[in-house]
Scaffold this motif. Sequence first.
Motif, PDB file in Angstrom:
ATOM      1  N   LYS A  75       0.834  -1.205   0.000  1.00 38.24           N
ATOM      2  CA  LYS A  75       0.000   0.000   0.000  1.00 38.24           C
ATOM      3  C   LYS A  75       0.869   1.256   0.000  1.00 38.24           C
ATOM      4  CE  LYS A  75      -3.534  -2.325   2.801  1.00 38.24           C
ATOM      5  NZ  LYS A  75      -4.251  -2.318   4.111  1.00 38.24           N
ATOM      6  N   ILE A  76       0.248   2.374  -0.380  1.00 36.89           N
ATOM      7  CA  ILE A  76       0.922   3.664  -0.306  1.00 36.89           C
ATOM      8  C   ILE A  76       1.123   4.022   1.162  1.00 36.89           C
ATOM      9  CG2 ILE A  76       0.759   6.123  -0.859  1.00 36.89           C
ATOM     10  CD1 ILE A  76       1.180   4.349  -3.285  1.00 36.89           C
ATOM     11  N   TYR A  77       2.324   4.476   1.500  1.00 35.25           N
ATOM     12  CA  TYR A  77       2.644   4.843   2.887  1.00 35.25           C
ATOM     13  C   TYR A  77       1.786   6.018   3.337  1.00 35.25           C
ATOM     14  CZ  TYR A  77       5.379   6.757   6.783  1.00 35.25           C
ATOM     15  OH  TYR A  77       5.784   7.265   7.999  1.00 35.25           O
ATOM     16  N   ASN A  78       1.150   5.881   4.470  1.00 33.67           N
ATOM     17  CA  ASN A  78       0.313   6.930   5.049  1.00 33.67           C
ATOM     18  C   ASN A  78       0.796   7.189   6.471  1.00 33.67           C
ATOM     19  OD1 ASN A  78      -1.833   8.300   6.475  1.00 33.67           O
ATOM     20  ND2 ASN A  78      -3.189   7.782   4.773  1.00 33.67           N
ATOM     21  N   ILE A 123      -0.928   5.486  14.129  1.00 37.06           N
ATOM     22  CA  ILE A 123      -1.992   5.123  15.079  1.00 37.06           C
ATOM     23  C   ILE A 123      -2.556   3.720  14.873  1.00 37.06           C
ATOM     24  CG2 ILE A 123      -2.646   7.539  15.426  1.00 37.06           C
ATOM     25  CD1 ILE A 123      -4.999   7.118  13.545  1.00 37.06           C
ATOM     26  N   ASN A 124      -2.293   3.103  13.722  1.00 36.93           N
ATOM     27  CA  ASN A 124      -2.859   1.786  13.439  1.00 36.93           C
ATOM     28  C   ASN A 124      -1.783   0.705  13.463  1.00 36.93           C
ATOM     29  OD1 ASN A 124      -5.492   2.744  13.021  1.00 36.93           O
ATOM     30  ND2 ASN A 124      -5.022   3.280  10.891  1.00 36.93           N
ATOM     31  N   PRO A 125      -1.850  -0.236  14.396  1.00 36.52           N
ATOM     32  CA  PRO A 125      -0.883  -1.340  14.403  1.00 36.52           C
ATOM     33  C   PRO A 125      -1.000  -2.181  13.143  1.00 36.52           C
ATOM     34  CG  PRO A 125      -2.091  -1.224  16.480  1.00 36.52           C
ATOM     35  CD  PRO A 125      -2.786  -0.305  15.528  1.00 36.52           C
ATOM     36  N   ILE A 126       0.125  -2.739  12.705  1.00 38.36           N
ATOM     37  CA  ILE A 126       0.120  -3.658  11.558  1.00 38.36           C
ATOM     38  C   ILE A 126      -0.565  -4.959  11.980  1.00 38.36           C
ATOM     39  CG2 ILE A 126       1.589  -4.977   9.989  1.00 38.36           C
ATOM     40  CD1 ILE A 126       1.687  -2.018   9.395  1.00 38.36           C
ATOM     41  N   ALA A 127      -1.496  -5.414  11.159  1.00 37.97           N
ATOM     42  CA  ALA A 127      -2.304  -6.582  11.542  1.00 37.97           C
ATOM     43  C   ALA A 127      -1.470  -7.851  11.684  1.00 37.97           C
ATOM     44  CB  ALA A 127      -3.419  -6.784  10.514  1.00 37.97           C
ATOM     45  N   ASP A 128      -0.493  -8.038  10.781  1.00 38.51           N
ATOM     46  CA  ASP A 128       0.293  -9.278  10.794  1.00 38.51           C
ATOM     47  C   ASP A 128       1.765  -8.941  10.597  1.00 38.51           C
ATOM     48  OD1 ASP A 128       1.368 -11.780  10.560  1.00 38.51           O
ATOM     49  OD2 ASP A 128       0.491 -12.216   8.589  1.00 38.51           O
ATOM     50  N   HIS A 131      10.889   2.586  13.851  1.00 35.77           N
ATOM     51  CA  HIS A 131      10.188   3.742  13.308  1.00 35.77           C
ATOM     52  C   HIS A 131       8.799   3.782  13.936  1.00 35.77           C
ATOM     53  CE1 HIS A 131       8.910   6.661  10.117  1.00 35.77           C
ATOM     54  NE2 HIS A 131      10.165   7.041  10.270  1.00 35.77           N
ATOM     55  N   GLU A 132       7.821   4.325  13.234  1.00 30.65           N
ATOM     56  CA  GLU A 132       6.552   4.635  13.874  1.00 30.65           C
ATOM     57  C   GLU A 132       5.681   3.426  14.184  1.00 30.65           C
ATOM     58  OE1 GLU A 132       5.244   7.413  11.006  1.00 30.65           O
ATOM     59  OE2 GLU A 132       6.382   9.082  11.876  1.00 30.65           O
ATOM     60  N   GLY A 140      13.273   5.628  16.541  1.00 29.76           N
ATOM     61  CA  GLY A 140      12.010   6.362  16.609  1.00 29.76           C
ATOM     62  C   GLY A 140      11.218   5.942  17.832  1.00 29.76           C
ATOM     63  N   ILE A 141      11.109   6.841  18.817  1.00 26.75           N
ATOM     64  CA  ILE A 141      10.333   6.529  20.022  1.00 26.75           C
ATOM     65  C   ILE A 141       9.193   7.523  20.248  1.00 26.75           C
ATOM     66  CG2 ILE A 141      12.220   5.328  21.190  1.00 26.75           C
ATOM     67  CD1 ILE A 141      12.761   7.859  22.790  1.00 26.75           C
ATOM     68  N   ARG A 142       9.122   8.550  19.402  1.00 29.33           N
ATOM     69  CA  ARG A 142       8.084   9.569  19.609  1.00 29.33           C
ATOM     70  C   ARG A 142       6.699   9.022  19.289  1.00 29.33           C
ATOM     71  NH1 ARG A 142       8.280  15.857  17.503  1.00 29.33           N
ATOM     72  NH2 ARG A 142       6.286  16.482  18.381  1.00 29.33           N
ATOM     73  N   TRP A 143       6.649   8.133  18.291  1.00 28.38           N
ATOM     74  CA  TRP A 143       5.395   7.460  17.941  1.00 28.38           C
ATOM     75  C   TRP A 143       5.626   5.956  17.949  1.00 28.38           C
ATOM     76  CZ3 TRP A 143       7.068  11.786  15.185  1.00 28.38           C
ATOM     77  CH2 TRP A 143       6.264  12.924  15.328  1.00 28.38           C
ATOM     78  N   ASN A 144       4.637   5.210  18.388  1.00 33.70           N
ATOM     79  CA  ASN A 144       4.726   3.757  18.409  1.00 33.70           C
ATOM     80  C   ASN A 144       3.304   3.208  18.326  1.00 33.70           C
ATOM     81  OD1 ASN A 144       4.813   1.005  19.390  1.00 33.70           O
ATOM     82  ND2 ASN A 144       6.880   1.415  20.136  1.00 33.70           N
ATOM     83  N   ALA A 145       2.917   2.789  17.120  1.00 35.51           N
ATOM     84  CA  ALA A 145       1.548   2.327  16.917  1.00 35.51           C
ATOM     85  C   ALA A 145       1.249   1.063  17.713  1.00 35.51           C
ATOM     86  CB  ALA A 145       1.290   2.083  15.429  1.00 35.51           C
ATOM     87  N   PHE A 146       2.245   0.204  17.892  1.00 39.48           N
ATOM     88  CA  PHE A 146       2.045  -1.055  18.600  1.00 39.48           C
ATOM     89  C   PHE A 146       1.701  -0.809  20.069  1.00 39.48           C
ATOM     90  CE2 PHE A 146       3.789  -4.756  20.946  1.00 39.48           C
ATOM     91  CZ  PHE A 146       3.012  -5.753  20.389  1.00 39.48           C
ATOM     92  N   TYR A 147       2.417   0.137  20.703  1.00 37.95           N
ATOM     93  CA  TYR A 147       2.184   0.434  22.119  1.00 37.95           C
ATOM     94  C   TYR A 147       1.203   1.578  22.330  1.00 37.95           C
ATOM     95  CZ  TYR A 147       5.425  -2.752  24.388  1.00 37.95           C
ATOM     96  OH  TYR A 147       6.032  -3.875  24.885  1.00 37.95           O
TER      97      TYR A 147
END
Length: 459
Positions: free
Chosen positions: A54-57, A63-68, A100-101, A148-155
Amino acid sequence: MNKMLLYLILLLIHHTALGQEASKVPLPSPAQLAWQDAELVAVFHYDLHVFDGKIYNQSQNRINPIADHNIFKPEALDTDQWIRAVKDMGAKIAILTATHETGFALYQSDVNPYSLKAVNWKGGKGDIVRDFVSSCRKYGIKPGIYIGIRWNAFYGIHDFKVQGEGEFSKNRQEHYNRICEGMVEELCSRYGDLAIVWFDGGAHGPEQGGPDVLSIFEKYQPNGLFYHNLQRADIRWGGSETGTVPYPCWGTYNAPSWFARRGDDIGFKPLKYGFPDGQYYMPAMSDAPLRGYDGGHEWFWEPDDEKHIYPLENLMEMYYKSVGRNSTLILGLTPDPRGLLPEADVKRLQEWGEEIDRRFSQPIARTSGKGKQLILSLEQPQSINHLIIEEDIAQGERVRKFVVEGKDDDKWLTLYEGSSIGHKHIARFATQKVSEVKLSVEEAVMEPVIQNLAVTYIE
């Protein structure tokens, strides 16, 4: 301790202090000197979403964790190929996004379970940071690591902070801070000397409720560049992601960290121009993705995106307006899902390195010297249209205003006037046939020390 040895150490400290006191300008550290001498730096962005097709957003990936996470499987990964490409470009330093994010770590972390230990690829034994650093050393490139620690979608971390209130958010914040400190210790202690440790978006410290990363960096990487938090920034952002800075771009600043004033209503002008009389040595960096042409701005690989690779002439213009303006240029590169830098990118980097070499490796004439006037004599009258000037910045930026003239027969004609020189200033002007070139420094803080004055003609 032997008394004579103690005496020599104290004498060295005394003379070092005297040298600093005698200087009216801030002096760069060895790491800052190496950074500016590098001139060209590559940063490799690699993360889970490279594999989703997908195109990087950015806003969504924050804000959205990677599903797999098992979509991560670069079956042809070859960090040697990455580093050969940046060596062809002429880079001296290469940086890898260890995290990274998404929060996913590209190494064997003992404190972050969301790392290469968690994937099926290589049986959970892969370590791309290790491979990357090894490739850098193999090809004579200094390695750096981006954290990269400023953003972390997983946590669920946004702008450094756990979202929510009360004991839950307090406990989770403390937990996340300990993970961050652990990762920084792992990355700073396991892979040898690093040219730079780059905290993207900064790194909040304990006084802001964040992790204490600076003390860990200082313990394990005392000879590297720290970039950056409220207390310290060894370099500064150049104010845009165009790979350029305006002129003049001074290598000094008026605070120990530009990040401390990022919320002030002062815009990006101080970042772009610096302060000629700033008390802190903090040169500007210019950053841009290679795939940033014609509306593109891709830090990560995306499908069917080669149209956004900068043409050679645009990259050369970027070089003039970064390296040629006292700034180190950082170019973003994008390995693909195979684990390789795409062939079109590799080819463009090679072309760029060759063109830089063609234009600047063999000047018509060059000289160096101290004082407010320097004359460069050509063996015979020749046409020139480029001027390259470099101060010995180990002794600080001293020049504040200068003029360059060329001798045509018996007349001196003004070729160029400027202010900042710093590590390197490249000036272009209308072609003029001259027998001599004269640099006259009209304003300086201390005696000018010109490391290189060169002229050339470029078609």
